[in-house]
Motif scaffolding. Structure first.
Motif, short mmCIF file in Angstrom:
data_model
loop_
_atom_site.label_atom_id
_atom_site.label_comp_id
_atom_site.label_asym_id
_atom_site.label_seq_id
_atom_site.Cartn_x
_atom_site.Cartn_y
_atom_site.Cartn_z
N VAL A 6 6.31 0.66 0.84
CA VAL A 6 6.66 0.61 2.26
C VAL A 6 5.37 0.71 3.07
O VAL A 6 4.70 1.74 3.07
N GLY A 7 5.03 -0.37 3.75
CA GLY A 7 3.80 -0.43 4.53
C GLY A 7 2.77 -1.29 3.82
O GLY A 7 2.20 -0.87 2.82
N MET A 11 -4.04 -0.41 2.25
CA MET A 11 -3.72 0.43 1.09
C MET A 11 -2.44 -0.05 0.41
O MET A 11 -2.36 -0.09 -0.82
N GLY A 12 -1.46 -0.43 1.20
CA GLY A 12 -0.22 -0.93 0.61
C GLY A 12 -0.45 -2.18 -0.21
O GLY A 12 0.12 -2.35 -1.30
N LEU A 13 -1.32 -3.05 0.28
CA LEU A 13 -1.64 -4.27 -0.45
C LEU A 13 -2.38 -3.95 -1.74
O LEU A 13 -2.16 -4.59 -2.78
N ASN A 14 -3.24 -2.94 -1.71
CA ASN A 14 -3.91 -2.51 -2.94
C ASN A 14 -2.90 -2.04 -3.98
O ASN A 14 -3.03 -2.32 -5.17
N HIS A 15 -1.87 -1.33 -3.51
CA HIS A 15 -0.80 -0.90 -4.43
C HIS A 15 -0.11 -2.12 -5.05
O HIS A 15 0.17 -2.13 -6.26
N ILE A 16 0.20 -3.10 -4.22
CA ILE A 16 0.86 -4.32 -4.72
C ILE A 16 0.01 -4.97 -5.81
O ILE A 16 0.53 -5.39 -6.86
N LYS A 17 -1.29 -5.08 -5.58
CA LYS A 17 -2.17 -5.73 -6.55
C LYS A 17 -2.17 -5.00 -7.89
O LYS A 17 -2.08 -5.63 -8.95
N VAL A 18 -2.27 -3.66 -7.86
CA VAL A 18 -2.29 -2.89 -9.11
C VAL A 18 -0.93 -2.94 -9.78
O VAL A 18 -0.84 -3.09 -11.01
N ILE A 31 8.83 -5.43 -8.18
CA ILE A 31 8.03 -4.90 -7.08
C ILE A 31 8.65 -5.37 -5.77
O ILE A 31 8.86 -6.56 -5.56
N TYR A 32 8.94 -4.42 -4.89
CA TYR A 32 9.50 -4.73 -3.58
C TYR A 32 8.50 -4.29 -2.50
O TYR A 32 7.83 -3.26 -2.63
N ALA A 33 8.41 -5.05 -1.42
CA ALA A 33 7.50 -4.74 -0.33
C ALA A 33 8.25 -4.72 0.99
O ALA A 33 9.12 -5.56 1.23
N VAL A 34 7.89 -3.76 1.85
CA VAL A 34 8.53 -3.62 3.16
C VAL A 34 7.45 -3.52 4.24
O VAL A 34 6.50 -2.75 4.11
N ASP A 35 7.61 -4.30 5.29
CA ASP A 35 6.73 -4.21 6.46
C ASP A 35 7.41 -4.95 7.61
O ASP A 35 8.17 -5.90 7.37
N ILE A 68 6.68 4.05 -2.72
CA ILE A 68 5.32 4.37 -2.30
C ILE A 68 5.24 4.22 -0.79
O ILE A 68 5.52 3.15 -0.25
N ILE A 69 4.87 5.31 -0.10
CA ILE A 69 4.80 5.32 1.36
C ILE A 69 3.34 5.12 1.76
O ILE A 69 2.50 6.00 1.57
N ALA A 70 3.04 3.95 2.34
CA ALA A 70 1.67 3.63 2.76
C ALA A 70 1.67 3.25 4.24
O ALA A 70 1.01 2.30 4.65
N LEU A 71 2.38 4.03 5.01
CA LEU A 71 2.54 3.80 6.45
C LEU A 71 1.55 4.65 7.25
O LEU A 71 0.95 5.59 6.70
N PRO A 72 1.38 4.38 8.55
CA PRO A 72 0.64 5.33 9.39
C PRO A 72 1.23 6.72 9.28
O PRO A 72 2.45 6.88 9.13
#
Length: 304
Positions: A6-7, A11-18, A31-35, A68-72
């Motif tokens: 989420v986010g 940093m969130g994109l780094n998580h997606i890559k790994v 893998i799911y992504a939210v933004d 994974i919370i990668a929000l402000p």
């Protein structure tokens, strides 16, 4: 294992890559992504996300195992509080903006039996790991840390430099010394929001002097640690550990991969957790105490 991010900022994109790498190794299944930004979601999908959503509620029916919370930081509490009802979580540091919010999440996690990890990625720095292994169970007499550089993003997303940079070194010192009684011996705070800080803490008798700043054009990430019979200089950025004057080059590793592998292995029952929500609260409590002009912070009493 199904993972929700989420986010989708940097940093969130780094998580997606790994996570995409781990999916190729059959350690992650989906893998799911939210933004709210559809362009970021397009990038996430190109990097390997299976499904993307503009609202995290839409991802819940997919039953992710880990969120994974990668929000402000200001959004951490609301989203973590809701997602905790449905999955275990990894929250990027700081766990929340306010100490009371973090304690609320702690109590809820205990009630639900949820795993909540905090993204203190420096715990997985190979130089810090080498330092900890060499120190063993000895308690340092003196720890000095410096973490400075130019802020590239919006300071409102980070709160202040203590929540952004300082919390890393406070966590490292707390982990190294492993004491609950903290005294604030002095501090100098500059900027609004705070962009430069100097702190002097006594952690169970060990002295920690900390300097963090967004106001320099160059980056430094260093620790100096003094024990009764030896002295260390740890360059966390350039992967160098100096022990009593002897220089050791430490092999670099992908710290985010190490962190995610650890979280996944804990959830699979293979490893014991080394970072959880209590670590997030302990470091946050010291920053809260400094901002509230407290002279003594009892971390053990806080978590009773």
């Amino acid at each position: 294992m199904k993972v929700l991010v989420v986010g989708i900022g940097s940093m969130g994109l780094n998580h997606i890559k790994v996570l995409t790498q781990l999916k190729k190794e059959n350690l992650v299944t989906e893998i799911y992504a939210v933004d709210i930004d559809k362009q970021r979601l397009d990038i996430a999908k190109n990097q390997g996300a299976d499904l993307v959503f503009t609202d995290f509620h839409e991802a819940i029916p997919r039953k992710p195992d880990l969120g994974i919370i990668a929000l402000p930081t200001r959004l951490h509490y609301t989203v973590t509080n809701e997602l905790m009802d449905h999955m275990d979580l990894l929250v990027e540091k700081p766990i929340t903006e306010k100490l009371g919010e973090a304690l609320d999440l702690y109590r809820k996690s205990k009630t639900l039996g949820r795993r909540v990890f905090v993204g203190y990625i420096e715990r997985f720095n190979p130089v810090y790991k080498a330092l900890i292994n060499d120190i063993g169970n000895e308690k340092p007499m003196y720890v000095e840390t410096i973490r400075i550089g130019k802020l590239r993003g919006n300071p409102q997303s980070y709160g202040n430099v203590l929540l952004d940079l300082g919390i890393h070194d406070i966590d490292l010192a707390l982990n190294m010394v492993n004491e609950d009684k903290v005294k604030v011996l002095g501090n100098v705070l500059r900027g609004d929001p705070i962009s430069t800080a100097w702190l002097m803490l006594s952690i169970g008798g060990s002295i920690h002097v900390l300097h963090v700043s967004w106001d320099y054009e160059f980056r430094i990430r260093k620790m100096h640690v003094t024990l009764r019979n030896r002295y260390y200089e740890a360059d966390l950025l350039n992967k160098v550990l100096i022990r009593n004057g002897t220089k050791h080059m430490i092999e670099s590793t992908d710290q985010l991969r190490q962190e995610l592998m650890h979280v996944i292995n804990v959830l699979r029952g293979i490893e014991r957790p080394i970072i959880d929500i209590t670590d997030g609260i302990r470091a946050l409590a010291i920053i809260d105490g400094i901002l509230m002009n407290k002279s003594i912070i009892d971390l053990d009493e806080l978590l009773m």
